[in-house]
Design a protein around this motif. Structure first.
Motif, PDB file in Angstrom:
ATOM      1  N   ALA A 169       7.164  32.722  18.087  1.00  0.00           N
ATOM      2  CA  ALA A 169       7.651  31.818  19.132  1.00  0.00           C
ATOM      3  C   ALA A 169       6.497  31.333  20.002  1.00  0.00           C
ATOM      4  CB  ALA A 169       8.698  32.535  19.981  1.00  0.00           C
ATOM      5  N   ARG A 170       5.568  32.211  20.287  1.00  0.00           N
ATOM      6  CA  ARG A 170       4.426  31.820  21.123  1.00  0.00           C
ATOM      7  C   ARG A 170       3.495  30.867  20.381  1.00  0.00           C
ATOM      8  NH1 ARG A 170       3.153  37.762  23.861  1.00  0.00           N
ATOM      9  NH2 ARG A 170       4.911  37.712  25.354  1.00  0.00           N
ATOM     10  N   ILE A 171       3.338  31.094  19.074  1.00  0.00           N
ATOM     11  CA  ILE A 171       2.497  30.190  18.280  1.00  0.00           C
ATOM     12  C   ILE A 171       3.111  28.787  18.257  1.00  0.00           C
ATOM     13  CG2 ILE A 171       1.707  29.691  15.930  1.00  0.00           C
ATOM     14  CD1 ILE A 171       1.343  32.698  15.542  1.00  0.00           C
ATOM     15  N   ASP A 172       4.432  28.725  18.248  1.00  0.00           N
ATOM     16  CA  ASP A 172       5.121  27.423  18.260  1.00  0.00           C
ATOM     17  C   ASP A 172       5.106  26.767  19.634  1.00  0.00           C
ATOM     18  OD1 ASP A 172       5.706  27.631  15.598  1.00  0.00           O
ATOM     19  OD2 ASP A 172       7.704  28.489  15.899  1.00  0.00           O
ATOM     20  N   GLY A 173       4.504  27.428  20.613  1.00  0.00           N
ATOM     21  CA  GLY A 173       4.379  26.839  21.937  1.00  0.00           C
ATOM     22  C   GLY A 173       5.476  27.207  22.904  1.00  0.00           C
ATOM     23  N   ALA A 174       6.307  28.189  22.550  1.00  0.00           N
ATOM     24  CA  ALA A 174       7.393  28.596  23.442  1.00  0.00           C
ATOM     25  C   ALA A 174       6.834  29.400  24.610  1.00  0.00           C
ATOM     26  CB  ALA A 174       8.427  29.425  22.680  1.00  0.00           C
ATOM     27  N   SER A 175       7.326  29.133  25.800  1.00  0.00           N
ATOM     28  CA  SER A 175       6.928  29.897  26.977  1.00  0.00           C
ATOM     29  C   SER A 175       7.674  31.231  26.989  1.00  0.00           C
ATOM     30  CB  SER A 175       7.265  29.107  28.246  1.00  0.00           C
ATOM     31  OG  SER A 175       8.674  28.898  28.344  1.00  0.00           O
ATOM     32  N   SER A 176       7.302  32.094  27.916  1.00  0.00           N
ATOM     33  CA  SER A 176       7.986  33.383  28.038  1.00  0.00           C
ATOM     34  C   SER A 176       9.468  33.187  28.332  1.00  0.00           C
ATOM     35  CB  SER A 176       7.326  34.219  29.133  1.00  0.00           C
ATOM     36  OG  SER A 176       5.991  34.525  28.808  1.00  0.00           O
ATOM     37  N   TRP A 177       9.774  32.198  29.173  1.00  0.00           N
ATOM     38  CA  TRP A 177      11.163  31.917  29.510  1.00  0.00           C
ATOM     39  C   TRP A 177      11.956  31.471  28.282  1.00  0.00           C
ATOM     40  CZ3 TRP A 177      13.863  32.746  33.907  1.00  0.00           C
ATOM     41  CH2 TRP A 177      15.087  32.110  34.053  1.00  0.00           C
ATOM     42  N   THR A 178      11.377  30.583  27.487  1.00  0.00           N
ATOM     43  CA  THR A 178      12.044  30.107  26.274  1.00  0.00           C
ATOM     44  C   THR A 178      12.182  31.227  25.253  1.00  0.00           C
ATOM     45  OG1 THR A 178      11.127  27.893  26.628  1.00  0.00           O
ATOM     46  CG2 THR A 178      11.952  28.396  24.434  1.00  0.00           C
ATOM     47  N   THR A 179      11.137  32.032  25.095  1.00  0.00           N
ATOM     48  CA  THR A 179      11.201  33.152  24.156  1.00  0.00           C
ATOM     49  C   THR A 179      12.311  34.118  24.524  1.00  0.00           C
ATOM     50  OG1 THR A 179       8.806  32.976  23.778  1.00  0.00           O
ATOM     51  CG2 THR A 179       9.880  35.038  23.141  1.00  0.00           C
ATOM     52  N   LEU A 180      12.475  34.354  25.816  1.00  0.00           N
ATOM     53  CA  LEU A 180      13.502  35.285  26.264  1.00  0.00           C
ATOM     54  C   LEU A 180      14.900  34.753  25.980  1.00  0.00           C
ATOM     55  CD1 LEU A 180      14.601  37.727  27.828  1.00  0.00           C
ATOM     56  CD2 LEU A 180      14.206  36.451  29.945  1.00  0.00           C
ATOM     57  N   TRP A 181      15.206  33.552  26.485  1.00  0.00           N
ATOM     58  CA  TRP A 181      16.590  33.072  26.481  1.00  0.00           C
ATOM     59  C   TRP A 181      17.001  32.410  25.175  1.00  0.00           C
ATOM     60  CZ3 TRP A 181      19.440  35.230  29.902  1.00  0.00           C
ATOM     61  CH2 TRP A 181      18.915  35.593  31.137  1.00  0.00           C
ATOM     62  N   ARG A 182      16.041  31.897  24.402  1.00  0.00           N
ATOM     63  CA  ARG A 182      16.404  31.197  23.167  1.00  0.00           C
ATOM     64  C   ARG A 182      16.113  31.997  21.906  1.00  0.00           C
ATOM     65  NH1 ARG A 182      15.061  24.716  23.866  1.00  0.00           N
ATOM     66  NH2 ARG A 182      16.267  24.408  25.792  1.00  0.00           N
ATOM     67  N   VAL A 183      15.368  33.080  22.052  1.00  0.00           N
ATOM     68  CA  VAL A 183      15.028  33.878  20.870  1.00  0.00           C
ATOM     69  C   VAL A 183      15.560  35.302  20.999  1.00  0.00           C
ATOM     70  CG1 VAL A 183      13.157  34.772  19.426  1.00  0.00           C
ATOM     71  CG2 VAL A 183      12.978  32.490  20.446  1.00  0.00           C
ATOM     72  N   LEU A 184      15.108  36.018  22.019  1.00  0.00           N
ATOM     73  CA  LEU A 184      15.421  37.446  22.112  1.00  0.00           C
ATOM     74  C   LEU A 184      16.857  37.718  22.547  1.00  0.00           C
ATOM     75  CD1 LEU A 184      12.101  38.819  23.654  1.00  0.00           C
ATOM     76  CD2 LEU A 184      12.870  38.888  21.278  1.00  0.00           C
ATOM     77  N   VAL A 185      17.356  36.986  23.536  1.00  0.00           N
ATOM     78  CA  VAL A 185      18.728  37.231  24.000  1.00  0.00           C
ATOM     79  C   VAL A 185      19.757  36.918  22.921  1.00  0.00           C
ATOM     80  CG1 VAL A 185      20.481  36.497  25.658  1.00  0.00           C
ATOM     81  CG2 VAL A 185      18.168  37.019  26.447  1.00  0.00           C
ATOM     82  N   PRO A 186      19.660  35.774  22.209  1.00  0.00           N
ATOM     83  CA  PRO A 186      20.625  35.562  21.105  1.00  0.00           C
ATOM     84  C   PRO A 186      20.541  36.637  20.028  1.00  0.00           C
ATOM     85  CG  PRO A 186      19.582  33.490  21.716  1.00  0.00           C
ATOM     86  CD  PRO A 186      18.848  34.565  22.452  1.00  0.00           C
TER      87      PRO A 186
END
Length: 273
Positions: A169-186
Motif C-alpha cells: 500500500a505504501r509503495i502504491d502511494g497510500a498514506s497511513s490514513w488510507t492504509t488504515l481505513w481502506r486496507v487494514l480495517v476492511p
C-alpha cells in the motif's frame, strides 16, 4: 472406532454445556409467561402463555424511555471507543515512535483498575464539571473504560497483519490514513466486529456508573430502570421475569446477528504474537 468415540464424547460434552447454558434462559422465559402472582420457581411449565406480561412490564416500568437512553449511550460509546481504539492501536501496532511501549502499557493498566475504585472520585470530578445527570456523564466514563480493551485488542490484530500488504500500500502511494481505513480495517472486520460487540454488551449492561452518575429519571438506562422496577414489583415474579427478558433481548439480537464475525474475531485474537 477411536475417532467415533472421540466424536461422540465431544458431542456429549457440548450437549451437556448446551443444556447448562439454556436452562436459566428457559427458566426466565417460563416465569415471564406464567400468570401474574404465580410463585413458580421458573422450571415449571406455565399454565398458559401470558404474553400480556411483557406489555405490562413495558408500560409500568417506562422501559420505552429507558431503552432509548441505553441505545443512545451504547451507540455513542461504541462509536467513540471504536474509532479511538482503531487509531491508537494502529499507531502502537504499525508505527514506530519514541515512548510507544510506555504509552501502550499505560493503556493496558486501565484493564487492571477496578471500576469500583474509580467511580467515587470520578463522580466528584464530573460533578465539578456539571456533567452528572447528563448523557455526557454516562458516555464519557464508559468510552474511556472501553478504550483500554479496544486498544489492546486491535493492537494484536495490527501486529499480526501481513507486512507485505502494508508495504504494498505504501509503495502504491497510500498514506497511513488510507492504509488504515481502506486496507487494514476492511481486512480486520472480524476483529473490529468482536471489539464492537463486546463494548456494546458491556455498555448495555453497565449498572454502577449509571447508578452513581444519574439521579434524574430522564437519563436512566435499562439496567438502572430494571433495578428500580424490581424494588416496586419485588413480589411479582412473572412481571420481573418479563422485564428482564425485555432488557436482555437487544444484546441477544446483536450477538445473534454478528455471531459469525464475533467467533471469527475471537479465534483470530487467540493467536499469540
Amino acid at each position: 472406532m477411536t475417532g467415533r468415540l472421540e466424536r461422540g464424547a465431544t458431542y456429549g460434552i457440548l450437549a451437556v454445556f448446551t443444556v447448562l447454558s439454556l436452562t436459566p434462559m428457559v427458566g426466565i422465559l417460563s416465569s415471564a409467561l406464567a400468570p401474574r402472582g404465580s410463585l413458580d420457581t421458573g422450571f415449571a411449565l406455565p399454565s398458559g402463555l401470558h404474553w400480556g406480561n411483557f406489555a405490562d412490564a413495558w408500560t409500568r416500568g417506562h422501559f420505552g424511555s429507558y431503552l432509548g437512553n441505553s441505545v443512545l449511550v451504547a451507540v455513542a460509546v461504541v462509536a467513540i471507543s471504536g474509532v479511538l481504539s482503531v487509531l491508537a492501536a494502529y499507531a502502537f501496532g504499525v508505527m514506530r515512535f519514541p515512548g510507544a511501549s510506555l504509552l501502550f502499557y499505560l493503556f493496558v493498566l486501565g484493564l487492571t483498575l477496578p471500576e469500583e475504585a474509580l467511580v467515587v472520585p470520578l463522580y466528584f470530578d464530573l460533578r465539578a464539571w456539571h456533567l452528572t445527570d447528563s448523557y455526557a456523564g454516562l458516555i464519557l466514563p464508559q468510552a474511556a473504560q472501553s478504550l483500554a480493551f479496544g486498544v489492546f485488542w486491535m493492537r494484536t490484530y495490527f501486529r499480526q497483519a501481513p507486512r507485505s500488504v502494508i508495504e504494498a500500500a505504501r509503495i502504491d502511494g497510500a498514506s497511513s490514513w488510507t492504509t488504515l481505513w481502506r486496507v487494514l480495517v476492511p481486512m480486520g472486520r472480524p476483529a473490529v466486529s468482536t471489539m464492537l460487540v463486546m463494548v456494546f454488551m458491556w455498555t448495555w449492561n453497565e449498572f454502577l456508573i449509571a447508578l452513581v452518575m444519574v439521579s434524574d429519571e430522564r437519563y436512566r438506562t435499562v439496567p438502572l430502570g430494571l433495578a428500580f422496577f424490581q424494588g416496586q414489583h419485588g413480589s411479582d415474579t412473572a412481571l420481573l421475569a418479563a422485564a428482564s427478558v425485555l432488557v436482555a433481548l437487544p444484546v441477544v439480537v446483536v450477538y445473534v446477528a454478528l455471531q459469525r464475525k464475533f467467533i471469527a474475531g475471537m479465534l483470530g485474537g487467540a493467536v499469540k504474537e
